[in-house]
Design a protein around this motif. Structure first.
Motif, short mmCIF file in Angstrom:
data_model
loop_
_atom_site.label_atom_id
_atom_site.label_comp_id
_atom_site.label_asym_id
_atom_site.label_seq_id
_atom_site.Cartn_x
_atom_site.Cartn_y
_atom_site.Cartn_z
N GLY B 126 0.82 -1.21 0.00
CA GLY B 126 0.00 0.00 0.00
C GLY B 126 0.85 1.25 0.00
O GLY B 126 0.57 2.21 -0.73
N VAL B 127 1.91 1.26 0.80
CA VAL B 127 2.80 2.42 0.82
C VAL B 127 3.47 2.59 -0.54
O VAL B 127 3.53 3.70 -1.09
CB VAL B 127 3.87 2.27 1.93
N MET B 129 2.38 1.59 -3.44
CA MET B 129 1.36 2.07 -4.40
C MET B 129 1.07 3.54 -4.16
O MET B 129 0.93 4.33 -5.10
CB MET B 129 0.07 1.27 -4.24
N GLY B 130 0.94 3.91 -2.89
CA GLY B 130 0.65 5.30 -2.55
C GLY B 130 1.73 6.24 -3.07
O GLY B 130 1.45 7.32 -3.60
N LYS B 131 2.97 5.82 -2.94
CA LYS B 131 4.09 6.62 -3.45
C LYS B 131 4.00 6.75 -4.96
O LYS B 131 4.14 7.84 -5.53
CB LYS B 131 5.42 5.97 -3.06
N ILE B 133 1.35 6.34 -6.99
CA ILE B 133 0.16 7.08 -7.45
C ILE B 133 0.37 8.58 -7.28
O ILE B 133 -0.05 9.38 -8.11
CB ILE B 133 -1.09 6.59 -6.69
#
Lengths: 327, 274
Positions: B126-127, B129-131, B133
């Motif tokens: 998730g981290v 992907m968050g970075k 995105i």
């Protein structure tokens, strides 16, 4: 005589379409909103979001535990993930992930569980959440919203986007009875009073709001006047409205498409036990698992009908009278 | 990297961790000792992090999915200056900022909370992907235990990582071959983790998890070929004389005398190997 159910008919729009429209409206103004699915984008109706925001849509495949954990990680970086699955898998299957990966570490994840209770219908008992509210209520600081119809999604989604934390939206995907006009106002945490009788108060959520209105009409035919509250926010519970109902009506019937243990009825009883105990009857699922069938069949099978609410109201009022006679 | 510098860091981290557990009187010594060399390399030579700005969004993240080995990470963070080394003596005490399992809300430098095994890898994804995105730099390193890989959620995450070609995350397996109740070969055989990861579509490397140069080389190679995993072959309890035993060492009562002897032994071994 006008009836509470006058003008209420099956909506022309599916609940899932209204939900996704509300989410897209928010996402157009907020680049942090992300859709996460566990292979249900078609079923829960998030496909239009994928079309408009392909870079902000993630279909994980059938892996709810990972999808919830990943959502938690994304929220750590400032994103606002909306995770979608059928209610049973969104909550029960991924409970430890919601509890520890999301809530325990105070992250900002929105859980959207489709097909509440008997609306899972022909998917049957494996897909029929009667316990999702109970599970989510146990999570400290969680927020639980169950709209009665499509009119509420704008307010619900807006709240979820603009308020930090773990929120659970319990949402039907099919067409449902349209209770509210377009533009109706909702305040998360404040019950909507749909009828204002003083003999008994029916507190309902989701599909049971319509049944509550039907029951109130049936009771009125017998000269019994019911207050009806749409308790669309099950947590935090509108305890002021519950207390007022206890004080002013003296008898309360709860009506939920969920197990009476842990759900709306339990929440109301807990609130009253600590404030103003009055007789309560809970209409809902009792010590049962779900099973397959059409929604109408299942509502009758589990006693989720206006007729059951009427019976419960009459019983509750008689208990109130016994209590009053003892004073 | 400078081999001697990193070896000294590893020895300091090991000693601080033994002191920390001795102050509590007990704790997860086995799995903490097995990751000290890996943590030393990460925090000395690999991670872009800043003890003065531990929440910097474009930092590298380190997620210790085997959260019960928090004491080793706390020793590392104290060694790096995230907080005073004296705080290590508060491990597990009421009101401490150093709970037995990693808690991002309590400890400076802890990126995500862990403890329910199997959840750290998904958090890391998730981290990562968050970075991606949001166009924010920084990589994610997730340490999982070999026993922990029995949890199915890891393999959900691995499938996701492979399918989505997650390019800013490295999986680190602390392959210490033991879990709480004994040897993984007796409880649930791991088979060949390198082959397993490769069959899932992940580039897999193996390293001697107690050789700082090998650790560095393989982590660097992995970071350049994501999606990647490095299987660190380690020994549970390694580097601490009283925990280098074939018997139960997951969790031990630790006396002052045991700690003093073990710390002297860490110094002696460091000198001999430099």
């Amino acid at each position: 005589m006008s009836r509470l159910t006058d003008g209420i008919a099956l909506d022309t729009k599916e609940m899932r379409a209204a939900y996704c429209e509300a989410l897209i409206r928010e996402a157009r103004n907020n680049g942090r909103i992300i859709v996460v699915d566990a292979d249900v984008s078609h079923s829960v109706g998030t496909e239009p979001f994928y079309k408009e925001f392909p870079g902000r849509s993630i279909n994980c495949g059938i892996m709810e535990a990972h999808a919830v954990g990943m959502s938690a990680g994304m929220s750590e970086t400032g994103l606002i993930p909306f995770f979608h699955a059928f209610g049973v898998f969104a909550t029960r299957r991924a409970f430890d992930q919601i509890f520890l990966s999301c809530a325990y570490q105070k992250l900002n994840v929105k859980i959207v569980g489709a097909d509440p209770g008997v609306t899972a219908a022909t998917n049957g008992g494996t897909h029929m959440p009667f316990e999702d509210i109970g599970l989510m209520r146990l999570i400290p600081n969680s927020v639980i919203i169950e709209p009665a119809d499509a009119a509420m999604y704008g307010a619900a989604v807006s709240y979820m986007v603009n308020n930090y934390g773990v929120h659970y939206l319990r949402t039907s995907r099919r067409k449902t009875m349209r209770i509210y006009p377009d533009g109706a106002e909702f305040v998360i945490g404040k019950a909507n009073k749909l009828a204002d009788g003083g003999d008994v108060c029916i507190i309902a959520s989701g599909i049971m709001v319509y049944e509550a209105l039907k029951a109130a009409d049936m009771l009125a035919d017998k000269g019994i006047y019911a207050r009806v509250l749409d308790m669309h926010t099950i947590k935090p519970l509108d305890t002021a409205a519950v207390e007022a109902a206890a004080r002013e009506c003296g008898a309360i019937v709860t009506a939920e498409n969920h197990n009476v243990t842990g759900g709306l009825g339990a929440a109301v009883c807990e609130a009253l036990a600590e404030t103003l105990p009055v007789p309560v009857e809970r209409v809902g699922v009792k010590e049962s698992f779900g099973e397959v069938g059409g929604q109408d069949y299942l509502q009758k099978r589990f006693g989720l009908t206006a007729e059951e609410i009427v019976k419960a109201a009459e019983k509750c009022i008689s208990r109130k009278k016994i209590q009053e006679s003892k004073k | 990297m400078d081999r001697k510098t990193t070896m000294k860091a590893a020895a300091e981290i090991r000693k601080l961790c033994i002191e920390e557990l001795a102050a509590a009187g007990y704790g997860h010594i086995g799995g903490s000792m097995s990751i000290c060399d890996i943590l030393a390399v990460l925090y000395t030579d690999i991670l872009d992090t800043d003890p003065k700005d531990p929440r910097r969004p474009d930092r590298d993240y380190l997620i210790l999915s085997k959260g019960h080995c928090g004491p080793a990470l706390y020793a590392t963070l104290a060694y790096k200056g995230y907080f005073d080394v004296e705080e290590l003596k508060t491990l597990n005490r009421g009101g401490t900022s150093l709970p037995s399992h990693c808690d991002r809300l309590k400890t400076p430098g802890i990126d995500l909370s862990t403890g329910s095994l199997g959840q750290g890898l998904s958090l890391g994804v998730g981290v990562a992907m968050g970075k991606k995105i949001q166009g924010v730099g920084g990589r994610v390193f997730v340490i999982v235990g070999d026993g922990e890989l029995q949890e199915g959620q890891n393999w959900e995450a691995v499938q996701f990582i492979a399918h989505n070609s997650i390019s800013n995350l490295v999986i680190i397996v602390d392959n210490n071959k033991r879990q709480l109740d004994g040897y993984t070969k007796d409880i649930c055989r791991t088979f060949d983790y390198k082959a397993k990861f490769e069959s899932f579509g992940i580039h897999a490397f193996e390293a001697n998890g107690h050789d700082v140069c090998d650790i560095y080389d393989k982590l660097t190679a992995a970071a350049g070929t994501c999606p990647a995993a490095v299987i660190m072959n380690t020994e549970k309890g390694h580097g601490c004389s009283f925990s280098e035993i074939p018997g139960f060492n997951h969790y031990m009562v630790i006396s002052r005398e045991m700690a003093d002897q073990a710390i002297a032994e860490v110094d002696r071994r460091l000198e001999a190997s430099l």
